[in-house]
Design an enzyme around this catalytic site. Sequence first.
Site, short mmCIF file in Angstrom:
data_model
loop_
_atom_site.label_atom_id
_atom_site.label_comp_id
_atom_site.label_asym_id
_atom_site.label_seq_id
_atom_site.Cartn_x
_atom_site.Cartn_y
_atom_site.Cartn_z
N ARG A 88 31.98 59.01 31.02
CA ARG A 88 32.04 59.37 29.83
C ARG A 88 33.19 59.38 29.13
O ARG A 88 33.50 59.30 27.77
CB ARG A 88 31.97 60.94 29.86
CG ARG A 88 30.41 61.47 30.05
CD ARG A 88 29.38 61.05 29.13
NE ARG A 88 28.17 61.39 29.48
CZ ARG A 88 27.11 60.60 29.81
NH1 ARG A 88 27.23 59.19 29.91
NH2 ARG A 88 25.85 60.81 30.01
N GLU A 91 32.86 56.09 27.56
CA GLU A 91 32.14 56.18 26.25
C GLU A 91 32.99 56.84 25.11
O GLU A 91 32.60 56.19 24.06
CB GLU A 91 31.11 57.15 26.65
CG GLU A 91 30.06 57.48 25.40
CD GLU A 91 28.71 58.30 25.89
OE1 GLU A 91 27.74 58.19 25.23
OE2 GLU A 91 29.31 59.28 26.63
N SER A 114 52.14 53.72 24.07
CA SER A 114 52.87 53.35 25.41
C SER A 114 51.89 54.15 26.65
O SER A 114 51.69 55.31 26.52
CB SER A 114 54.18 53.62 25.73
OG SER A 114 54.66 53.54 27.05
#
Length: 147
Positions: A88, A91, A114
């Site tokens: 997830r 995703e 960074s």
Amino acid sequence: MNREVCTAMVIEAKQEKQITYQYIAQAINRNIVWTTSAILGQNTFDATEAKIICEILNLDTDVEKALQIFPEKGVNAVMPPTDPLIYRLYEIVLVYGETIKEVIHEKAGDGIMSAIDFTMDIEKEENPKGDRIKIILDGKFLAYKKW
């Protein structure tokens, strides 16, 4: 002792003693997220931190030394991820990555965030409609150099 064996021993001792990542983080005066990543082999403990952890978990000096080995970050990642939570997160980046990039560029200019000068916090927020998780990523902005 290699880092993978060390990690397994630390996690096993942590579970046996029913000690939390938060407890270990407080004992070494570090953030829970950073401490957990170091236990999992993605960051390095200094000698004092490694000694404290091994004392808490009753682990020997071989583990203490292994906790101080510089990691090879990200080498154990399975692609694509199979764990539902990790999937997830990927995703989210797949769906919103370009959006995040555009908004960062609009607000800060041409550069990156960074992952070295970086902190992260994870919070649980209770909510009557279902508890929420907040992941706060805080990285230094690094502008691309012109030459």
